[in-house]
Design an enzyme around this catalytic site. Structure first.
Site, mmCIF file in Angstrom:
data_model
loop_
_atom_site.group_PDB
_atom_site.id
_atom_site.type_symbol
_atom_site.label_atom_id
_atom_site.label_comp_id
_atom_site.label_asym_id
_atom_site.label_seq_id
_atom_site.Cartn_x
_atom_site.Cartn_y
_atom_site.Cartn_z
ATOM 1 N N ASP A 1 -89.946 56.001 -19.398
ATOM 2 C CA ASP A 1 -90.239 56.055 -20.859
ATOM 3 C C ASP A 1 -90.808 54.662 -21.411
ATOM 4 O OD1 ASP A 1 -87.895 54.406 -20.023
ATOM 5 O OD2 ASP A 1 -86.479 55.761 -21.209
ATOM 6 N N ASN B 1 -74.078 56.993 -24.150
ATOM 7 C CA ASN B 1 -73.978 58.439 -24.713
ATOM 8 C C ASN B 1 -74.448 59.595 -23.710
ATOM 9 O OD1 ASN B 1 -76.706 58.046 -24.850
ATOM 10 N ND2 ASN B 1 -76.691 58.015 -27.112
ATOM 11 N N HIS C 1 -77.359 59.633 -22.294
ATOM 12 C CA HIS C 1 -78.780 59.917 -22.399
ATOM 13 C C HIS C 1 -79.379 59.528 -21.031
ATOM 14 C CE1 HIS C 1 -79.830 55.653 -23.897
ATOM 15 N NE2 HIS C 1 -80.369 55.592 -22.674
ATOM 16 N N GLU D 1 -82.058 61.728 -25.988
ATOM 17 C CA GLU D 1 -80.718 61.297 -26.613
ATOM 18 C C GLU D 1 -80.067 62.710 -26.786
ATOM 19 O OE1 GLU D 1 -79.762 58.416 -26.924
ATOM 20 O OE2 GLU D 1 -81.230 57.098 -27.878
HETATM 21 C C1 GLP Z 1 -82.254 52.531 -21.724
HETATM 22 C C2 GLP Z 1 -83.415 53.430 -20.711
HETATM 23 C C3 GLP Z 1 -82.504 54.325 -20.000
HETATM 24 C C4 GLP Z 1 -81.506 53.403 -19.235
HETATM 25 C C5 GLP Z 1 -80.506 53.116 -20.149
HETATM 26 C C6 GLP Z 1 -79.271 52.651 -19.385
HETATM 27 O O1 GLP Z 1 -82.116 53.185 -23.056
HETATM 28 N N1 GLP Z 1 -84.207 53.950 -21.623
HETATM 29 O O2 GLP Z 1 -83.571 54.719 -19.059
HETATM 30 O O3 GLP Z 1 -80.889 54.228 -18.154
HETATM 31 O O4 GLP Z 1 -81.167 52.239 -21.034
HETATM 32 O O5 GLP Z 1 -79.507 51.232 -19.406
HETATM 33 P P1 GLP Z 1 -78.599 50.134 -18.679
HETATM 34 O O6 GLP Z 1 -78.914 50.190 -17.189
HETATM 35 O O7 GLP Z 1 -79.057 48.754 -19.286
HETATM 36 O O8 GLP Z 1 -77.229 50.259 -19.183
#
Ligand code: GLP
Length: 254
Positions: free
Chosen positions: A68, A137, A139, A144
């Site tokens: 993404d 959440n 995702h 989302e």
């Molecule tokens: C972001 C990314 C996700 C990732 C998530 C968790 O929103 N788009 O791909 O898995 O955050 O991030 P973190 O590893 O910092 O908790």
């Protein structure tokens, strides 16, 4: 099938994940790897850089597709995911620039931008190993919670919870882009294998929900229950709400 590997701590999680990725590249040096951003895979990326510096691994033939990108950020914006990947991994290893693919943060025609990304993945022969983190959440990528799954690469409005938790990377919540471009649920599920990493107590609910037995778009990660080859590497904290059989450490199969 979901294989669960519970590690003592984040460092062990990072080492284990790096070993699994290295094994994939050993088996198939021209693997197509789907990469993820967020803070969780940073330790794994450090381990991979160390292995590369010790000349244990080469990324020369690897192709990459990232999950993404924020809409509106240029590649060189310090908070763009492209910049993140350069900083955390790509600029430190011998991956070829022309083999790095990214969903564009800047485009004029959204449908075309999304379609071209899907076409590029197909042309590369599909993703062999997709790395995933997980949002609090549930995702995955930027898919989302929603009323339905969106299958292919698309533009998404970020959930308030995501904006709040990602604000730590920006100066303030106001600076977090409101939209992102992300692989869809089918783009992710089409990967031949998936490696999901989760660390810390604040991910425990999200991790537990992966095993709910129900697949629901309100918790996007539940779809992973339908994939034939998922490996979850989680530290003790993130695994703390899983059944006891998972708590013993080592490998469990669900
Ligand atoms: C972001 C990314 C996700 C990732 C998530 C968790 O929103 N788009 O791909 O898995 O955050 O991030 P973190 O590893 O910092 O908790």
């Amino acid at each position: 099938m979901i294989r669960v590997i519970v590690t003592e701590h984040y460092q062990e999680l990072s080492q284990k994940a790096a070993q699994l990725l290295a094994a994939q590249l050993q088996k198939k040096p021209d693997s197509v790897i789907g990469f993820a951003t967020g803070s969780t895979p940073i330790g794994m990326y450090k381990e991979l850089i160390n292995s590369y510096n010790r000349q244990e691994i080469s990324f020369d033939k690897m192709s990459t597709f990232n999950l993404d990108e924020y809409v509106g950020l240029t590649k060189d914006h310090p908070q763009s995911y492209y910049h993140f990947m350069q900083e955390q991994l790509f600029s430190h290893i011998n991956v070829r620039l022309e083999n790095i693919q990214f969903p564009p943060g800047i485009f004029t025609d959204a449908d075309r931008a999304c379609q071209s990304y899907e076409d590029a993945m197909k042309a590369a022969g599909g993703v062999d190993l997709q790395i995933l983190g997980i949002g609090v959440n549930g995702h995955i990528g930027f898919n989302e919670p929603d009323q339905q799954f969106t299958l292919y690469t698309h533009i998404v409005e970020l959930a308030q919870k995501t904006i709040e938790s990602n604000a730590r990377f920006f100066g303030s919540e106001d600076e977090v882009p409101r939209r992102a471009i992300t692989m869809g649920i089918k783009s992710i599920m089409d990967a031949r294998s998936i490696l999901l990493l989760a660390s810390d107590r604040n991910k425990a609910e999200a991790v537990q929900q992966i095993f709910s037995g129900k697949v629901e778009p309100q918790i996007p990660a539940t779809v992973l229950q339908l994939h034939p080859d998922v490996t979850l590497v989680v530290d003790r904290e993130a695994a703390s709400l899983l059944n006891e059989e998972f708590q013993t450490g080592g490998v469990c199969v669900w």
